[in-house]
Design a protein around this motif. Structure first.
Motif, PDB file in Angstrom:
ATOM      1  N   PHE A 452      17.723  -5.761 -10.265  1.00  0.00           N
ATOM      2  CA  PHE A 452      16.699  -6.892  -9.878  1.00  0.00           C
ATOM      3  C   PHE A 452      16.041  -6.586  -8.606  1.00  0.00           C
ATOM      4  CE2 PHE A 452      18.857 -10.147  -7.771  1.00  0.00           C
ATOM      5  CZ  PHE A 452      20.146 -10.019  -7.802  1.00  0.00           C
ATOM      6  N   LEU A 457      12.732 -15.804   1.711  1.00  0.00           N
ATOM      7  CA  LEU A 457      13.786 -16.270   2.799  1.00  0.00           C
ATOM      8  C   LEU A 457      15.259 -16.132   2.713  1.00  0.00           C
ATOM      9  CD1 LEU A 457      13.957 -17.637   5.677  1.00  0.00           C
ATOM     10  CD2 LEU A 457      13.437 -19.927   4.338  1.00  0.00           C
ATOM     11  N   ALA A 458      15.448 -16.405   1.375  1.00  0.00           N
ATOM     12  CA  ALA A 458      16.851 -16.516   0.665  1.00  0.00           C
ATOM     13  C   ALA A 458      17.482 -15.291   1.153  1.00  0.00           C
ATOM     14  CB  ALA A 458      16.857 -17.095  -0.586  1.00  0.00           C
ATOM     15  N   TRP A 461      18.779 -15.047   4.595  1.00  0.00           N
ATOM     16  CA  TRP A 461      19.841 -16.013   4.736  1.00  0.00           C
ATOM     17  C   TRP A 461      21.358 -15.221   4.281  1.00  0.00           C
ATOM     18  CZ3 TRP A 461      17.633 -21.017   2.627  1.00  0.00           C
ATOM     19  CH2 TRP A 461      16.577 -21.598   3.630  1.00  0.00           C
ATOM     20  N   VAL A 462      21.107 -14.553   3.031  1.00  0.00           N
ATOM     21  CA  VAL A 462      22.215 -13.691   2.596  1.00  0.00           C
ATOM     22  C   VAL A 462      22.529 -12.567   3.377  1.00  0.00           C
ATOM     23  CG1 VAL A 462      22.781 -12.292   0.591  1.00  0.00           C
ATOM     24  CG2 VAL A 462      21.514 -14.143   0.135  1.00  0.00           C
TER      25      VAL A 462
ATOM     26  N   GLN B  19      14.015 -22.048  -1.095  1.00  0.00           N
ATOM     27  CA  GLN B  19      14.816 -20.823  -0.932  1.00  0.00           C
ATOM     28  C   GLN B  19      16.388 -21.355  -0.899  1.00  0.00           C
ATOM     29  OE1 GLN B  19      13.851 -17.484  -0.871  1.00  0.00           O
ATOM     30  NE2 GLN B  19      12.114 -18.333  -1.838  1.00  0.00           N
ATOM     31  N   PHE B  20      16.514 -22.469  -0.458  1.00  0.00           N
ATOM     32  CA  PHE B  20      17.745 -23.105  -0.186  1.00  0.00           C
ATOM     33  C   PHE B  20      18.426 -23.012  -1.768  1.00  0.00           C
ATOM     34  CE2 PHE B  20      21.056 -26.480  -0.846  1.00  0.00           C
ATOM     35  CZ  PHE B  20      21.902 -26.358   0.182  1.00  0.00           C
ATOM     36  N   LYS B  22      17.425 -20.993  -4.107  1.00  0.00           N
ATOM     37  CA  LYS B  22      17.394 -19.659  -4.557  1.00  0.00           C
ATOM     38  C   LYS B  22      18.365 -18.752  -3.663  1.00  0.00           C
ATOM     39  CE  LYS B  22      14.168 -17.310  -6.323  1.00  0.00           C
ATOM     40  NZ  LYS B  22      12.783 -17.221  -6.665  1.00  0.00           N
ATOM     41  N   PHE B  23      18.999 -19.057  -2.611  1.00  0.00           N
ATOM     42  CA  PHE B  23      20.052 -18.619  -1.837  1.00  0.00           C
ATOM     43  C   PHE B  23      21.312 -18.741  -2.762  1.00  0.00           C
ATOM     44  CE2 PHE B  23      23.826 -19.512   1.026  1.00  0.00           C
ATOM     45  CZ  PHE B  23      23.829 -18.204   1.508  1.00  0.00           C
ATOM     46  N   LEU B  26      20.766 -16.416  -5.847  1.00  0.00           N
ATOM     47  CA  LEU B  26      20.774 -14.985  -5.364  1.00  0.00           C
ATOM     48  C   LEU B  26      22.283 -14.471  -5.243  1.00  0.00           C
ATOM     49  CD1 LEU B  26      18.979 -12.529  -4.804  1.00  0.00           C
ATOM     50  CD2 LEU B  26      18.579 -13.280  -2.279  1.00  0.00           C
ATOM     51  N   ASN B  27      22.989 -15.129  -4.387  1.00  0.00           N
ATOM     52  CA  ASN B  27      24.342 -14.954  -4.001  1.00  0.00           C
ATOM     53  C   ASN B  27      25.325 -14.771  -5.484  1.00  0.00           C
ATOM     54  OD1 ASN B  27      25.299 -14.686  -1.317  1.00  0.00           O
ATOM     55  ND2 ASN B  27      24.533 -16.781  -0.950  1.00  0.00           N
TER      56      ASN B  27
END
Lengths: 485, 50
Positions: A452, A457-458, A461-462, B19-20, B22-23, B26-27
């Motif tokens: 995917f 922004l996330a 951060w990752v 995005q917080f 989503k973070f 996503l992880n």
């Protein structure tokens, strides 16, 4: 008691050394031989290359850590392999040459019971005329030193832009017809664009992507079909969307052959010779194997038994057309078939073939990406090699740990800008790395649930969290082994 | 330069609150891909799964 010698202290070598030391008793010796004095977290070099990080934030010295953890260390480079020993002794050994200090230039015989070759690639700038980092306004981000230099070059470009109304050209991509690591160049072009936009200089520049890929988003992995916001789209469409949105132009199917001040010469798949002008460039060089030699116990040259550019492992190297390639061609244990106590994880192993479809120009020049094997796969393959060696030492069944790139996932968090709230990344995962067109015949060789894309922004951060986490892990701080490779 | 990503989409991509969450998502998704194991491709078990 066993002695395990690890050549190289990059992601693969350091990962193997860390796991071996943690899981083996002190009666066993773990020795790292590397010409580098520092460990570097390569993925963050992108941020060094735009001046958002200092080199000291992505590196740390190896010797104090190894001393503390009981890992032997010699700052030397391997020169030759002697897997059968010699006429005097049957014990296998390597010859290494010290690169610093009072022993500089002195060669030493280092015997081993198990050998892990994790020497990675040789950055073959010499394979493209004029492509030397720092010369001809051309830079690299392949090492922290190169990246720091690139940041200086970018700063000089910014100063020029501030003091002039002339539009300047930036060219970023691959610098050889068979270069790999498109992902790093992709990150760099997005970061450079982001920096110039934030500084109000974007309108004064023309930014161009130049690559040996057939399509955008190939990344040396034959591209991919991925899920993005509930839709299925090709990686080429996703990258095209990002480039168009940021006003980045592109030149594809281009094999760069020569660099002169302000000019890049390249050949296209159509067989045309073209020139692109630039004021600031960053082109990834070809990755080549190191010029190692190997000898049998009689001193006869057996280099072809160990190397075909990179080290020979348990892959299927028979010549066959692209249509006949399968995931079974790819190695599972990274063990040399002739010398079972030698392994080559990470970038050091010779791939059976590329992942992208091989293509020749009308002049017969191969122009296509070599397979990428960086970062995460390096860590995973190094750990499984360490686990297989540990099993052998402990008398357990050998080689039960396997990790083919055809049955392994990868995440590419491609930075698209740095900053707590201004950062961004194009996050792409893929499973497997090498497409299995038989198993996933309807979804481009990949498991679409695990392949995917995500932009935002996330992702930044990752990537920053990975920077902190993986340096913690590399420094072997408490519970480091809980962090997956 | 053409606006291939809409302004509203860009707002969502850069909104720290959205995005917080989503973070973490996503992880979780990334870990699901990379930490769920790997293996060989030549054994019967792999081929039988096809």
């Amino acid at each position: 008691m066993s002695k395990i010698v690890i050549l190289g202290a990059g992601i693969a070598g350091h990962t193997a050394a860390s796991h071996l030391r943690r899981k083996l008793g002190k009666e066993h010796e773990v020795l790292v031989v590397s010409p580098n004095s520092n460990y570097q977290w390569v993925p963050s070099n992108i941020w060094v290359g735009v001046g958002r990080m200092k080199p000291k934030e992505v590196i740390f010295p190896l010797e104090p850590l190894y001393k503390k953890k009981g890992i032997g260390y010699k700052q030397a480079k391997a020169v030759s392999f002697h897997p059968e020993g010699d006429m005097q002794e049957n014990t296998p050994y390597v010859i290494a040459e010290y690169v610093v200090g009072e022993n500089k230039g002195k060669q030493e015989k280092i015997i081993y019971d198990y050998l892990i070759n994790a020497t990675g690639p040789r950055l073959a700038f010499d394979q493209t005329e004029g492509l030397n980092p720092g010369e001809n306004n051309m830079y690299s981000v392949c090492t922290y030193g190169h990246a720091e230099h690139a940041a200086q070059g970018l700063k000089e470009l910014e100063d020029k832009l501030k003091n002039s109304d002339k539009k300047l050209k930036i060219l970023i991509g691959t610098g050889h017809p068979k270069a790999t690591c498109q992902g790093a160049a992709f990150e760099y072009i997005l970061n450079v664009e982001n920096e110039l936009r934030r500084k109000g200089l974007r309108d004064k520049t023309e930014i161009t992507w130049i690559s040996n890929e057939y399509d955008l988003g190939d990344f040396g992995m034959d591209g991919m079909l991925l899920s993005y916001k509930g839709l299925r789209m090709k990686s080429s469409e996703m990258v095209e969307m990002v480039f168009e949105d940021r006003g980045i132009k592109w030149i594809l199917q281009a094999g760069v052959t020569k660099v002169e001040p302000g000019k890049v010469y390249y050949e296209t798949l159509d067989g045309e010779d073209k020139v692109e002008e630039y004021d600031f460039g960053m082109l990834i060089p070809a990755f080549a194997g190191h010029p190692f030699k190997a000898y049998d116990k009689n001193g006869e040259d057996i280099t072809p038994k160990l190397f075909r550019g990179f080290m020979i492992v348990d892959a299927d190297y028979s010549e066959k057309p692209y249509e006949k390639w399968t995931v079974q061609d790819w190695p599972e244990t990274y063990q040399n078939p002739d010398y079972p106590n030698i392994y080559a994880p990470g970038i050091a192993f010779a791939p059976p073939h590329s992942i992208s479809r091989p293509r020749m120009s009308k002049n017969g020049t191969p122009i296509f990406p070599s397979p990428p094997r960086t970062g995460m796969p390096s860590g995973i393959t190094a750990k499984l090699v360490a686990d297989n060696i540990i099993d052998q030492i402990k008398g357990k069944k050998s080689n039960i740990h396997k990790g083919s790139l055809g049955n392994m996932g990868a995440a590419c968090i491609a930075s698209a800008g740095f900053g707590l709230t201004k950062g961004s990344a194009v996050s792409i995962t893929t499973f497997p790395i090498v497409p299995d067109y038989e198993k996933y015949s309807k979804t481009g060789g990949r498991d679409i649930r695990k392949t995917f894309g995500e932009i935002g922004l996330a992702g930044h951060w990752v990537k920053y969290a990975l920077h902190i986490g993986f340096l913690w892990k590399a420094k072997m701080k408490p519970f480091w082994w809980l962090i997956p490779e | 330069m053409s606006e291939r990503i809409s302004k509203f989409e860009k707002f969502k991509m850069q909104n720290p609150v959205i995005q917080f969450f989503k973070f973490f998502f996503l992880n979780f998704r990334i870990l699901n891909v990379v930490a769920k194991g790997h293996g060989g491709t030549r054994d019967k078990a792999y081929k039988d799964k096809r």
